[in-house]
Design a protein around this motif. Structure first.
Motif: not given
Length: 458
Positions: A157, A160-162, A164-166, A168-170, A173
């Motif tokens: 979380q 991904y919150d910071q 997300s541009d890198q 496609d989805s959590e 990640l």
């Protein structure tokens, strides 16, 4: 030292979450009789139904008992589960039966055809028979300790919150971080073999005449002499992992995807093809021999060391995707060399191992993990400098007529006597009861231990 993800975690003061892994344990041990041979007794009724009990089951042989713990948030919780279920198994054994504490099996009979395979239902039994045709009896008999490791969801979380541009989805990640940890463990698997290898010799009739090493080695089980299929996986990413295994099945190199027994396995969906979509839920780390100095086959400090390694792999720079396959292949070759070194010899890769542990020590100091981790690193650094302090080197001091049977039986008897002294042995598996993890926690401890209680990270 930190990667971009690692720096983000560090800056947000969330480093503790990266070592707050949930762990489950799977420990295999052979049942033997009082003479040190595979037991002829039936599966212990007090251990429940081997086909349906998730906490005590069988693997390959009817005598190969496997204790499985529920996932635990702390190292001590995992060990208390393991100790209590192990004790339940020991108290269910027939009089005279013991649990063999070594990874390599006891002396095997020359005629192995009458030794029963595990009775795990028609589908699994058909698989075992096919496996036996392909690999032979001996290769299925070594036992080991497996660690199942899952990442705290807060890590996904936060990152991904910071970032997300890198991704496609959590979920993307999540798969990336698990693959990153797996790559790290595979890259340094040889260090684990050096530090924890404990299968220096094989007992009678494991090898055919003229086969096997001519002298003790660090780990037969972790070498090419050891367990199962030598099929090499692809850990570049989750999709390539799946594609490689499916390719192996299609080419007939694997009976099924279940036969892939890499040093690390991605777990989360029984349908392998769906795993990239549903996500890796945990890693199965399969690179530890049994530790015969522990009644349960593994020590708490070993779990802490694995936690430290996994945290380090999350926080530090990854390999480039195009490098992963070659690096892992080279690491496999190094592991083969290290596993076949004589236990008393300074390793050819001593300087590399020293450098890796120094880096782990720097990391532990930087994130202030605590004295229990630093003490374990100190002990392991001593093993690197003094190979005679490694488990395999200590074991060969107990050799008698090229056998460890006397030593193993002394340890097995000691552990069995201790288990039989328990004041309140757990009887909850009798009658083929199916017990959930929550029920197991409540009934197993009843005030003697409180898993998942609030406390400092173990």
């Amino acid at each position: 030292m930190f990667s971009e993800i690692g720096q983000l975690i560090f800056d947000n003061e969330a480093v503790a979450k990266t070592s707050d892994f949930t762990m489950g344990l799977e420990i295999e041990m052979q049942r033997v009789d009082e003479t040190g041979h595979l037991s002829q007794e039936p599966y212990p009724a007090g251990a429940g139904d081997e086909k349906t009990n998730p906490w005590i089951t069988n693997d390959f042989l009817e005598t190969m008992s496997e204790v499985v713990t529920p996932p635990a948030a702390h190292a001590l919780d995992a060990m208390h589960y393991l100790y209590s279920i192990n004790t339940a198994l020991r108290t269910a054994l027939s009089p005279g039966e013991l649990l063999w504490p070594l990874s390599m099996p006891p002396a095997l009979p020359k005629d192995k055809s009458k030794i029963p395979l595990a009775k795990m239902g028609p589908k699994k039994e058909a698989y075992l028979k096919e496996w036996l045709k392909r690999h032979g009896f001996s290769e299925g008999t070594p036992s080991g300790a497996h660690i199942n490791l899952s990442i705290d969801p807060h890590v996904f979380q936060l990152v991904y919150d910071q970032m997300s541009d890198q991704f496609d989805s959590e979920l993307d990640l999540q798969n990336y971080l698990y693959a990153k940890i797996a790559q790290g463990f595979l890259r340094y698997r040889w260090v684990i073999t050096y530090l924890f290898g404990a299968s220096p010799i094989a007992e009678a009739n494991y090898f055919e005449k003229g086969e096997g090493p001519n002298a003790p080695i660090r780990s037969i089980r972790q070498s090419s002499y050891g367990f199962g299929n030598k099929f090499r996986g692809d850990y570049t990413n989750i999709q390539r992992y799946v594609d490689r295994i499916e390719e192996g099945v299609k080419e007939g190199k694997l009976i099924s995807d279940y036969e892939f027994h890499g040093a690390v396995r991605f777990k989360g969906n029984t349908n392998l093809r769906e795993l990239p979509k549903t996500g890796i839920q945990y890693l199965e780390l399969r690179m530890l021999d049994l530790d015969p100095s522990s009644s349960v086959g593994i020590r708490t400090n070993t779990l802490r060391f694995f936690r430290l390694m996994a945290s380090y792999f999350i926080m530090t720079a990854p390999m480039k995707p195009e490098q992963v396959d070659a690096v892992v292949a080279r690491a496999d070759d190094i592991n083969e060399e290290v596993s076949e070194e004589h236990p008393n010899d300074v390793s050819k890769y001593q300087a590399n191992a020293r450098a890796f542990l120094q880096r782990l020590e720097m990391y532990a100091n930087k994130i202030q993990l605590g004295p229990e981790y630093l003490e374990e690193i100190d002990d392991l650094q001593d093993r690197i400098e003094n190979p005679r302090t490694t488990p395999s080197a200590r074991l060969i001091t107990h050799l008698k007529d090229n056998s460890l049977t006397d030593y193993a039986m002394r340890r097995a008897s000691h552990y069995q006597e201790a288990a039989l002294q328990t004041i309140r042995p757990f009887k909850g598996f009798e009658g083929d009861r199916k017990i959930s993890a929550e029920e197991l926690k409540h009934e197993l401890f009843k005030g003697s231990w409180e898993p998942d209680r609030d406390k400092t990270q173990e």
